[in-house]
Design a protein around this motif. Structure first.
Motif, PDB file in Angstrom:
ATOM      1  N   PRO A  17      -2.074   1.328  -6.632  1.00 17.55           N
ATOM      2  CA  PRO A  17      -3.460   1.643  -7.021  1.00 17.55           C
ATOM      3  C   PRO A  17      -3.911   0.958  -8.304  1.00 17.55           C
ATOM      4  O   PRO A  17      -5.040   0.449  -8.381  1.00 17.55           O
ATOM      5  CB  PRO A  17      -3.429   3.173  -7.172  1.00 17.55           C
ATOM      6  N   TYR A  18      -3.040   0.933  -9.325  1.00 18.56           N
ATOM      7  CA  TYR A  18      -3.522   0.312 -10.569  1.00 18.56           C
ATOM      8  C   TYR A  18      -3.591  -1.205 -10.455  1.00 18.56           C
ATOM      9  O   TYR A  18      -4.420  -1.843 -11.116  1.00 18.56           O
ATOM     10  CB  TYR A  18      -2.721   0.778 -11.786  1.00 18.56           C
ATOM     11  N   LEU A  19      -2.764  -1.817  -9.603  1.00 23.94           N
ATOM     12  CA  LEU A  19      -2.897  -3.259  -9.366  1.00 23.94           C
ATOM     13  C   LEU A  19      -4.210  -3.564  -8.653  1.00 23.94           C
ATOM     14  O   LEU A  19      -4.880  -4.551  -8.950  1.00 23.94           O
ATOM     15  CB  LEU A  19      -1.714  -3.773  -8.538  1.00 23.94           C
ATOM     16  N   VAL A  20      -4.560  -2.717  -7.688  1.00 24.05           N
ATOM     17  CA  VAL A  20      -5.840  -2.886  -6.987  1.00 24.05           C
ATOM     18  C   VAL A  20      -6.999  -2.755  -7.972  1.00 24.05           C
ATOM     19  O   VAL A  20      -7.944  -3.553  -7.967  1.00 24.05           O
ATOM     20  CB  VAL A  20      -5.970  -1.848  -5.852  1.00 24.05           C
ATOM     21  N   GLY A  21      -6.934  -1.731  -8.840  1.00 28.63           N
ATOM     22  CA  GLY A  21      -7.996  -1.521  -9.815  1.00 28.63           C
ATOM     23  C   GLY A  21      -8.114  -2.649 -10.812  1.00 28.63           C
ATOM     24  O   GLY A  21      -9.210  -3.002 -11.253  1.00 28.63           O
ATOM     25  N   GLY A  24      -9.350  -6.629  -8.703  1.00 26.18           N
ATOM     26  CA  GLY A  24     -10.467  -6.959  -7.825  1.00 26.18           C
ATOM     27  C   GLY A  24     -10.623  -6.143  -6.572  1.00 26.18           C
ATOM     28  O   GLY A  24     -11.401  -6.520  -5.689  1.00 26.18           O
ATOM     29  N   GLY A  25      -9.914  -5.038  -6.412  1.00 18.74           N
ATOM     30  CA  GLY A  25     -10.129  -4.154  -5.275  1.00 18.74           C
ATOM     31  C   GLY A  25      -9.778  -4.775  -3.938  1.00 18.74           C
ATOM     32  O   GLY A  25      -8.654  -5.195  -3.697  1.00 18.74           O
ATOM     33  N   ALA A  26     -10.774  -4.840  -3.034  1.00 14.89           N
ATOM     34  CA  ALA A  26     -10.542  -5.263  -1.654  1.00 14.89           C
ATOM     35  C   ALA A  26      -9.969  -6.671  -1.553  1.00 14.89           C
ATOM     36  O   ALA A  26      -9.161  -6.962  -0.672  1.00 14.89           O
ATOM     37  CB  ALA A  26     -11.841  -5.168  -0.859  1.00 14.89           C
ATOM     38  N   ALA A  27     -10.382  -7.567  -2.425  1.00 14.99           N
ATOM     39  CA  ALA A  27      -9.870  -8.939  -2.386  1.00 14.99           C
ATOM     40  C   ALA A  27      -8.360  -8.959  -2.598  1.00 14.99           C
ATOM     41  O   ALA A  27      -7.623  -9.666  -1.905  1.00 14.99           O
ATOM     42  CB  ALA A  27     -10.577  -9.786  -3.447  1.00 14.99           C
ATOM     43  N   PHE A  28      -7.896  -8.177  -3.578  1.00 17.21           N
ATOM     44  CA  PHE A  28      -6.460  -8.071  -3.837  1.00 17.21           C
ATOM     45  C   PHE A  28      -5.740  -7.499  -2.621  1.00 17.21           C
ATOM     46  O   PHE A  28      -4.657  -7.976  -2.240  1.00 17.21           O
ATOM     47  CB  PHE A  28      -6.215  -7.186  -5.058  1.00 17.21           C
ATOM     48  N   ILE A  29      -6.314  -6.476  -1.994  1.00 11.68           N
ATOM     49  CA  ILE A  29      -5.683  -5.838  -0.836  1.00 11.68           C
ATOM     50  C   ILE A  29      -5.491  -6.834   0.304  1.00 11.68           C
ATOM     51  O   ILE A  29      -4.439  -6.882   0.940  1.00 11.68           O
ATOM     52  CB  ILE A  29      -6.528  -4.624  -0.370  1.00 11.68           C
ATOM     53  N   LEU A  30      -6.503  -7.653   0.571  1.00 10.45           N
ATOM     54  CA  LEU A  30      -6.409  -8.620   1.669  1.00 10.45           C
ATOM     55  C   LEU A  30      -5.338  -9.671   1.399  1.00 10.45           C
ATOM     56  O   LEU A  30      -4.573 -10.042   2.306  1.00 10.45           O
ATOM     57  CB  LEU A  30      -7.768  -9.276   1.899  1.00 10.45           C
ATOM     58  N   VAL A  31      -5.264 -10.138   0.161  1.00 12.07           N
ATOM     59  CA  VAL A  31      -4.224 -11.111  -0.195  1.00 12.07           C
ATOM     60  C   VAL A  31      -2.845 -10.466  -0.084  1.00 12.07           C
ATOM     61  O   VAL A  31      -1.886 -11.084   0.398  1.00 12.07           O
ATOM     62  CB  VAL A  31      -4.457 -11.656  -1.624  1.00 12.07           C
ATOM     63  N   ILE A 185     -14.796   3.942  -2.107  1.00  8.59           N
ATOM     64  CA  ILE A 185     -14.556   3.344  -0.786  1.00  8.59           C
ATOM     65  C   ILE A 185     -15.151   1.943  -0.728  1.00  8.59           C
ATOM     66  O   ILE A 185     -14.542   1.005  -0.191  1.00  8.59           O
ATOM     67  CB  ILE A 185     -15.149   4.232   0.328  1.00  8.59           C
ATOM     68  N   THR A 186     -16.340   1.788  -1.285  1.00  6.20           N
ATOM     69  CA  THR A 186     -16.981   0.464  -1.308  1.00  6.20           C
ATOM     70  C   THR A 186     -16.125  -0.533  -2.079  1.00  6.20           C
ATOM     71  O   THR A 186     -15.945  -1.679  -1.662  1.00  6.20           O
ATOM     72  CB  THR A 186     -18.376   0.559  -1.961  1.00  6.20           C
ATOM     73  N   PHE A 187     -15.600  -0.098  -3.213  1.00  4.04           N
ATOM     74  CA  PHE A 187     -14.745  -0.965  -4.032  1.00  4.04           C
ATOM     75  C   PHE A 187     -13.507  -1.411  -3.256  1.00  4.04           C
ATOM     76  O   PHE A 187     -13.046  -2.553  -3.384  1.00  4.04           O
ATOM     77  CB  PHE A 187     -14.326  -0.213  -5.297  1.00  4.04           C
ATOM     78  N   LEU A 188     -12.976  -0.506  -2.419  1.00  2.00           N
ATOM     79  CA  LEU A 188     -11.748  -0.798  -1.678  1.00  2.00           C
ATOM     80  C   LEU A 188     -12.008  -1.608  -0.404  1.00  2.00           C
ATOM     81  O   LEU A 188     -11.074  -2.195   0.140  1.00  2.00           O
ATOM     82  CB  LEU A 188     -11.025   0.499  -1.313  1.00  2.00           C
ATOM     83  N   LEU A 189     -13.255  -1.627   0.074  1.00  2.00           N
ATOM     84  CA  LEU A 189     -13.545  -2.290   1.344  1.00  2.00           C
ATOM     85  C   LEU A 189     -14.403  -3.546   1.213  1.00  2.00           C
ATOM     86  O   LEU A 189     -14.499  -4.323   2.154  1.00  2.00           O
ATOM     87  CB  LEU A 189     -14.253  -1.307   2.294  1.00  2.00           C
ATOM     88  N   SER A 190     -15.012  -3.742   0.047  1.00  2.00           N
ATOM     89  CA  SER A 190     -15.900  -4.902  -0.127  1.00  2.00           C
ATOM     90  C   SER A 190     -15.268  -5.906  -1.083  1.00  2.00           C
ATOM     91  O   SER A 190     -15.311  -5.722  -2.305  1.00  2.00           O
ATOM     92  CB  SER A 190     -17.265  -4.456  -0.668  1.00  2.00           C
ATOM     93  N   PRO A 191     -14.664  -6.968  -0.557  1.00  7.94           N
ATOM     94  CA  PRO A 191     -13.970  -7.923  -1.428  1.00  7.94           C
ATOM     95  C   PRO A 191     -14.915  -8.736  -2.294  1.00  7.94           C
ATOM     96  O   PRO A 191     -15.951  -9.210  -1.824  1.00  7.94           O
ATOM     97  CB  PRO A 191     -13.230  -8.831  -0.441  1.00  7.94           C
ATOM     98  N   ALA A 250      -2.908   5.995  -0.691  1.00  7.29           N
ATOM     99  CA  ALA A 250      -2.719   6.334  -2.106  1.00  7.29           C
ATOM    100  C   ALA A 250      -3.853   5.758  -2.943  1.00  7.29           C
ATOM    101  O   ALA A 250      -4.367   6.415  -3.857  1.00  7.29           O
ATOM    102  CB  ALA A 250      -1.371   5.808  -2.599  1.00  7.29           C
ATOM    103  N   ALA A 251      -4.265   4.523  -2.629  1.00  8.04           N
ATOM    104  CA  ALA A 251      -5.381   3.903  -3.362  1.00  8.04           C
ATOM    105  C   ALA A 251      -6.668   4.692  -3.144  1.00  8.04           C
ATOM    106  O   ALA A 251      -7.431   4.926  -4.085  1.00  8.04           O
ATOM    107  CB  ALA A 251      -5.551   2.454  -2.922  1.00  8.04           C
ATOM    108  N   VAL A 252      -6.910   5.111  -1.895  1.00  7.15           N
ATOM    109  CA  VAL A 252      -8.115   5.902  -1.604  1.00  7.15           C
ATOM    110  C   VAL A 252      -8.087   7.214  -2.372  1.00  7.15           C
ATOM    111  O   VAL A 252      -9.081   7.613  -3.004  1.00  7.15           O
ATOM    112  CB  VAL A 252      -8.236   6.174  -0.085  1.00  7.15           C
TER     113      VAL A 252
END
Length: 438
Positions: A17-21, A24-31, A185-191, A250-252
């Protein structure tokens, strides 16, 4: 469940979660998902295949397939897992301590993050508090290991993993019901690709590797318990998916809870002990949320600690002729003694540093940034260049032939990953850890 329990730990619920925060949120998740498929899955399959082929611990497995020199690489993996277990149990002991504190209502009544931080610092500075929970956490894990592979590890993870998922889902439901959850949710889904830096890409690469407990001999050991009738492919895919799902849930949970009070969970390792306790104190029902959260993290830590100790236990049984009960006692006692400096590193040993780092931080850096990548590199180099890819794929096909016939791309995928893809990216992880990228 045992392998998934090994993979699902603090890296998913704390670090992700803190790495995502932070990145860059969704962009990090996709990578991260891209690297999970590119490096995490093939290395996991490679380690499981080595173990199932030999039915031995990492040292014995590499010796049987590669000769005495490679056996030293297996011993290094076992040592890495043991060192991880020694300092991991210290941090997990803090979590056990905070779970007890949460039950007593002491983690949901803070008026500021500074107060939460000072409470945490005073607790870990106490040698009695740190050593006591370091010992108790290891005692609980040793009890599971003492019962054996089937009666202990299998039954334990069959109980702990479903509870972990139930608690996590309840936290997600609670988080979504809070104010401003839609922003999270927007932060986690919108890269937003503009905020994805070189450092973020390297962080995603490292997380994809570390989250699966690779390079520690754990997956080779668990692979040695896998029947020839079982499909390695169909065993590893659910592990990857469960690991990913837990990270995302966990991120959500963390983001929706944090966004409800107007903060973003990018505060690094202080997230669990500094930021979230203050957040819980601001929420209606914060007491129950705090108890559930620290129970969740505690269960994840227990399954990972058990898996980190298992390679050494298997080695002592296979190579030294120990009974399992004796091996468990030696491994757990050794982990406790080795972890004492880490447990005291923020108290009476706070002035003892290694390369300007407290002892626990140095142990974390040594294992996570150096030894674990080296172990993973040894595993894929062994499969790709010593055991040979053709032999490895032949072993993977046992029980998985239908998957290879249905998906023709699997064979070239594994060939490229074992010989080139995974080794190159693991070397990049090592170079980044050594500061060669700035």
């Amino acid at each position: 469940m045992a392998v998934a329990g090994s993979a699902i730990g603090l890296a998913n619920i704390w670090r992700f979660p803190y790495l995502v925060g932070k990145n860059g949120g969704a962009a990090f998740i996709l990578v991260y998902i891209f690297f999970l498929a590119l490096i995490g899955f093939p290395v996991l399959v490679a380690e499981i295949a080595i173990g199932r082929k030999t039915l031995l611990n990492p040292s014995g497995a590499l010796r049987k397939l590669g000769g005495p020199l490679w056996s030293s690489g297996g011993k290094l993996m076992i040592l890495t897992g043991f060192l991880v277990s020694s300092f991991y149990s210290v941090v997990a002991g803090w979590i056990l301590g905070y779970f007890i504190e949460a039950l007593q209502g002491n983690v949901s009544n803070f008026t500021s993050t500074i107060e939460a931080q000072n409470t945490f610092l005073s607790l870990i500075a106490s040698p009695y508090w740190g050593l006591c929970f370091h010992f108790l956490f290891l005692l609980f894990c040793a009890a599971v290991l003492y019962l054996g592979v089937r009666e202990g590890i299998e039954k334990g993870t069959k109980i702990m993993m479903p509870i972990l998922f139930v608690v996590l889902i309840l936290l997600v439901i609670k988080g979504i019901s809070l104010d401003n959850s839609s922003d999270a949710i927007t932060f986690l889904l919108s890269p937003d690709w503009s905020v994805l830096t070189k450092g973020a890409i390297l962080a995603a690469l490292g997380q994809a590797f570390f989250t699966l407990s690779l390079g520690q001999g754990t997956m080779i050991t668990y692979g040695s318990y896998l029947s020839k009738k079982e499909s390695i492919i169909k065993t590893c895919i659910p592990v990857i998916l469960m690991d990913l799902v837990v990270s995302l849930l966990a991120a959500v949970a963390v983001f929706t809870i944090a966004f409800s009070v107007g903060i973003q969970p990018d505060s690094g390792p202080g997230l669990i002990f500094h930021t979230l306790p203050w957040v819980f104190s601001q929420l209606s029902g914060g007491y129950l949320i705090a108890v559930a959260f620290f129970l969740l993290v505690l269960l994840a830590a227990m399954t990972s600690e058990i898996s980190a100790l298992e390679p050494l236990i298997a080695y002592l049984c296979d190579e030294k002729g120990f009974s399992r009960h004796k091996a468990v006692m030696w491994a757990a006692t050794g982990a406790f003694i080795t972890g004492i400096p880490s447990a005291l590193s923020y108290g009476i040993l706070k002035n003892w540093t290694i390369d300007s780092m407290p002892i626990l931080d140095f142990m974390d850096y040594l294992c996570s940034s150096i030894l674990i990548p080296i172990g993973g590199l040894l595993a894929v180099a062994f499969v790709g260049w010593r055991w040979k890819v053709s032999n490895a794929i032949q072993e993977i096909k046992v029980g998985s032939l239908e998957s290879f016939e249905k998906h023709r791309w699997l064979t070239p995928y594994f060939k490229i990953s074992f010989q080139f893809g995974a080794p190159i990216f693991i070397i990049l992880i090592l170079m980044n850890a050594l500061g060669l990228f700035g």
